[in-house]
Design a protein around this motif. Structure first.
Motif, PDB file in Angstrom:
ATOM      1  N   PHE A 159      41.851  37.486   7.307  1.00 23.72           N
ATOM      2  CA  PHE A 159      41.633  36.079   6.958  1.00 23.72           C
ATOM      3  C   PHE A 159      42.956  35.368   6.701  1.00 23.72           C
ATOM      4  O   PHE A 159      43.142  34.219   7.103  1.00 23.72           O
ATOM      5  N   GLU A 160      43.891  36.043   6.056  1.00 22.48           N
ATOM      6  CA  GLU A 160      45.197  35.432   5.781  1.00 22.48           C
ATOM      7  C   GLU A 160      45.934  35.072   7.065  1.00 22.48           C
ATOM      8  O   GLU A 160      46.656  34.078   7.102  1.00 22.48           O
ATOM      9  N   THR A 161      45.730  35.839   8.145  1.00 23.24           N
ATOM     10  CA  THR A 161      46.382  35.481   9.419  1.00 23.24           C
ATOM     11  C   THR A 161      45.790  34.195   9.981  1.00 23.24           C
ATOM     12  O   THR A 161      46.510  33.392  10.560  1.00 23.24           O
ATOM     13  N   TYR A 162      44.501  33.988   9.802  1.00 19.36           N
ATOM     14  CA  TYR A 162      43.869  32.738  10.257  1.00 19.36           C
ATOM     15  C   TYR A 162      44.270  31.581   9.343  1.00 19.36           C
ATOM     16  O   TYR A 162      44.514  30.475   9.821  1.00 19.36           O
ATOM     17  N   GLU A 163      44.324  31.848   8.051  1.00 20.45           N
ATOM     18  CA  GLU A 163      44.708  30.809   7.088  1.00 20.45           C
ATOM     19  C   GLU A 163      46.140  30.337   7.293  1.00 20.45           C
ATOM     20  O   GLU A 163      46.462  29.197   6.990  1.00 20.45           O
ATOM     21  N   ALA A 164      47.000  31.208   7.806  1.00 21.33           N
ATOM     22  CA  ALA A 164      48.394  30.828   8.055  1.00 21.33           C
ATOM     23  C   ALA A 164      48.477  29.756   9.142  1.00 21.33           C
ATOM     24  O   ALA A 164      49.413  28.963   9.169  1.00 21.33           O
ATOM     25  N   ILE A 165      47.488  29.730  10.014  1.00 21.92           N
ATOM     26  CA  ILE A 165      47.458  28.746  11.108  1.00 21.92           C
ATOM     27  C   ILE A 165      46.714  27.487  10.675  1.00 21.92           C
ATOM     28  O   ILE A 165      47.152  26.374  10.931  1.00 21.92           O
ATOM     29  N   GLN A 174      41.137  25.803  13.631  1.00 20.96           N
ATOM     30  CA  GLN A 174      40.516  25.291  12.407  1.00 20.96           C
ATOM     31  C   GLN A 174      39.081  25.772  12.290  1.00 20.96           C
ATOM     32  O   GLN A 174      38.641  26.218  11.230  1.00 20.96           O
ATOM     33  N   GLU A 175      38.328  25.700  13.377  1.00 24.61           N
ATOM     34  CA  GLU A 175      36.933  26.148  13.345  1.00 24.61           C
ATOM     35  C   GLU A 175      36.835  27.645  13.045  1.00 24.61           C
ATOM     36  O   GLU A 175      35.975  28.066  12.266  1.00 24.61           O
ATOM     37  N   LYS A 176      37.711  28.435  13.641  1.00 22.87           N
ATOM     38  CA  LYS A 176      37.712  29.877  13.388  1.00 22.87           C
ATOM     39  C   LYS A 176      37.995  30.159  11.910  1.00 22.87           C
ATOM     40  O   LYS A 176      37.305  30.969  11.273  1.00 22.87           O
ATOM     41  N   SER A 177      38.992  29.508  11.371  1.00 19.70           N
ATOM     42  CA  SER A 177      39.346  29.718   9.969  1.00 19.70           C
ATOM     43  C   SER A 177      38.218  29.268   9.047  1.00 19.70           C
ATOM     44  O   SER A 177      37.907  29.937   8.058  1.00 19.70           O
ATOM     45  N   ASP A 178      37.574  28.155   9.383  1.00 18.13           N
ATOM     46  CA  ASP A 178      36.450  27.660   8.584  1.00 18.13           C
ATOM     47  C   ASP A 178      35.271  28.637   8.609  1.00 18.13           C
ATOM     48  O   ASP A 178      34.680  28.940   7.569  1.00 18.13           O
ATOM     49  N   ILE A 179      34.932  29.127   9.791  1.00 11.61           N
ATOM     50  CA  ILE A 179      33.815  30.066   9.919  1.00 11.61           C
ATOM     51  C   ILE A 179      34.111  31.354   9.154  1.00 11.61           C
ATOM     52  O   ILE A 179      33.264  31.871   8.424  1.00 11.61           O
TER      53      ILE A 179
END
Length: 180
Positions: free
Chosen positions: A79-85, A168-173
């Motif tokens: 999740f942190e890798t997605y949150e970094a983006i 953004q959608e990936k991180s939100d999901i």
């Protein structure tokens, strides 16, 4: 100091608020929740003022709603890798997951077409194959391999939205699914 989960902390804060009903005269109230005492979670102290319970409750609620509940360190790391983006928002992720979309295939107009509304239970593909639970709390090994997660995002976003999901959608999901 014992390691305390956010759920146990919220339980202890709630117990403290309930048992401290006479704020002007009641002395410090020890709280024991799931084997943890007030000392373990650092909420022991002098008599609370009238505003402190509200502040404690608000702080506990803010902590619980802003952090993903991933219990597996690999889920948290992914999740942190997605949150970094793009900073994930669980409310947006939930809305996207439950929404009906018109851009993709007609058969799965939403994520819940296959995954169902009970994300702690199994879903079923259009071909009848069982899909494991989506909730991180029910599937601690899900969302641990980035390549696997990306593969399913690519396929499912294409089927449901008719396009790839944005970062953004990936991180939100993920924020949503890791919070349940």
């Amino acid at each position: 100091m014992a390691k305390t989960s956010s759920y146990q902390c919220l339980q202890a804060v709630s117990a403290r608020l309930v048992t401290s009903n006479n704020l002007k005269t009641r002395a410090q109230t020890p709280v024991a929740v799931a084997g943890y005492s007030a000392n373990d979670i650092a909420i022991e102290g002098p008599i609370m003022s009238v505003s402190e319970p509200i502040i404690l409750a608000a702080a506990a609620l803010a902590f619980l709603t802003t952090s993903a509940a991933a219990t597996n360190p690999a889920q948290k790391a992914l999740f942190e890798t997605y949150e970094a983006i793009a900073k994930g928002d669980a409310a947006r992720g939930k809305a996207l997951f439950f929404a009906t979309h018109a851009g993709g295939k007609a058969e799965p107009p939403s994520c819940i077409s296959c995954h169902t509304t009970n994300l702690s239970g199994p879903g079923k593909t259009r071909a009848g194959k069982t899909i494991g639970p989506m909730a991180a709390s029910a599937a601690p090994n899900r969302f641990t391999d980035r390549a696997e997660v990306e593969k399913w995002f690519k396929r499912n976003c294409s089927d449901v939205l008719g396009r790839e999901c944005s970062a953004q959608e990936k991180s939100d999901i993920l924020a949503f699914l890791l919070s349940i």
